[in-house]
Enzyme design. Sequence first.
Site, PDB file in Angstrom:
ATOM      1  CB  VAL B 179      53.692  57.058  70.773  1.00 10.53           C
ATOM      2  CG1 VAL B 179      54.760  56.979  71.468  1.00 10.53           C
ATOM      3  CG2 VAL B 179      52.735  58.083  71.703  1.00 10.53           C
ATOM      4  N   GLY B 180      55.418  56.755  67.931  1.00  8.75           N
ATOM      5  CA  GLY B 180      56.131  55.890  67.137  1.00  8.75           C
ATOM      6  C   GLY B 180      57.677  56.269  67.098  1.00  8.75           C
ATOM      7  CG  HIS B 200      54.690  53.754  59.372  1.00  6.64           C
ATOM      8  ND1 HIS B 200      56.265  54.046  59.178  1.00  6.64           N
ATOM      9  CD2 HIS B 200      54.541  52.617  59.437  1.00  6.64           C
ATOM     10  CE1 HIS B 200      57.153  52.762  59.062  1.00  6.64           C
ATOM     11  NE2 HIS B 200      56.077  51.951  59.228  1.00  6.64           N
ATOM     12  CD  GLU B 242      50.542  54.406  69.413  1.00  3.73           C
ATOM     13  OE1 GLU B 242      49.998  55.053  69.839  1.00  3.73           O
ATOM     14  OE2 GLU B 242      50.722  54.211  67.995  1.00  3.73           O
ATOM     15  CD  GLU B 290      66.235  52.097  58.727  1.00  3.31           C
ATOM     16  OE1 GLU B 290      66.145  51.106  59.465  1.00  3.31           O
ATOM     17  OE2 GLU B 290      65.440  53.112  58.850  1.00  3.31           O
TER      18      GLU B 290
END
Lengths: 79, 492
Positions: B179-180, B200, B242, B290
């Site tokens: 979960v990200g 990632h 997570e 960003e």
Amino acid sequence: MTPAQCPRCGSDGSTADFRGVDDGETVWTIWRCNDCCFSWRDSEPASAIDRKLRAGEFALDISDPGRFPVVLQPSNFQK
Amino acid sequence: MERADGNLRSNLAERARGVGSLRDFLELLEEHGQAVRWSDRVMPEPDLRNIAVAASRDVNNAPAIIFDNIAGYPGKRTVVGVHGSWDNIALLLGQPKGTTIREMFFDIAGRWGDASAQISRVSEGQAPVHECRHEENINLYDILPVYRINEYDGGFYLAKASVASRDPLEPDDFGKQNVGIYRLQIQGPDRFSLMTIPAHDMGRQILAAEREGVPLKVAVMLGNHPGVALFAATPIGYDESEYAYASAMMGAPIRLTSSGNGIDILADSEIVIEAELVLGERVFEGPFGEFPGSYSGVRRAPVFKVTAVSHRQNPIFENIYIGRGWTEHDTLIGLHTSAPIYAQLRQTFPEVTAVNALYQHGLTGIIAVKNRMAGFAKSVALRALGTPHGLMYLKNLIMVDADIDPFDLNQVMWALSTRTRADDIIVLPNMAMVPIDPAAVTPGKGHHLIIDATSYLPPDPVGEAHLVSPPTGPEIEELGKRIRQMQRGDVR
């Protein structure tokens, strides 16, 4: 609906993805460039969606797609 | 600041543990004046961006803002700034408004490894997130009141989405679910691109799915339990769930259900988008404003095809303002970038006393350490660069002694001014670096900088000048609180 010119790359090929409607009246349309994937709403400030007014560094030339980095180079899977 | 007596603290802690969804948290925020409803008609651009930016200027006290009258989106709601101030974070942690960043850091650090997860399951039929379901003719624009977050973004972004997926090669392993938070750009009515990097978890899963030619299904959750939003952005080991981690850290139960495509999702989220990776395809993605405060470039990114959407009745679309700081991104992830580095460092170096990695997701970090010998802090800094987050994000590291509070920049500057020699600086060239560092010569590669601002110790031949030792400790802190109370008129 006449396709709109892309404010970012100048392509004439675009698709209307959605119209926002209030009380039966269209208040804006979301467009997507078929070539450079830019999406925009035709109600946005001109500085963002008028090709002549947009900041030059945010124009896009996609004539050489190979110059854009690929995120996670796809492997040549055989299955 | 709220009066932080014992009863208030225990009530707040209990209330925070009872938060099970975004809606619960918005209710809690409203009770404390930390959420407001914006019912004047607004245009998606530039109004939503302008209001979100104006709110985020007050990093300590900004409220969440709920919009319910957006031109072209009749009946739809969006919220920004849910984690947009330290006061909102404090309430989520069960602390009173006005709690200091340092206090919250130690609260979170104290929870690390100290609690067990409480995960319960809800059937799909009972899960609020599945109240409404779309499986055909899906148009994301018809469901989500999106807007351009920064003026020159390449499109409309979902910037606060928690993306859940199972390992494509080991889909039955609960621990290897990922979960990200990843940025998603809508690419037409039923497609979106996802930006990630090989380091990632999602990047690893995309590479594995494409290498083996197996499907990669994802569930994109929007409007989530605020604790999961907080902790799902935290870098933890690949084999740790997570969900379990977030539950343990919140000390509160988390309800899971299944998405239609078989992934564990939060039962009480507002919206879930189910999708599948289009193997081998890349589409133009970006730019996107960003967290370093600059636009990422245009890249060709992986793309997903939407297969279904579920949502609660009258869903709330949650988004974030991210760009040049401070923004909600900084308050959302700052403490939970710092705490894992602290915990991981203390496993080998218990001399580490605090870590402040609030700045641009840790591009600059400050570590306080009890210096055992001359040069010791430099070794601690090198260890920090070997932590999961430090590997690519800790670009500039400032090492200070334990008598410096790394959250007090005046103290940090004092240490830099008085304890740093020109040769106390180490540059580690050409190492891995997060690709969106705007200072990089080559994105993805860069130099790490360590500044040792700790004091001199034997065997260094030049000892430190004798320090002034102003009074410090609990007595002084209590006196400070009393002065602030007198200033507010709480006591005479």
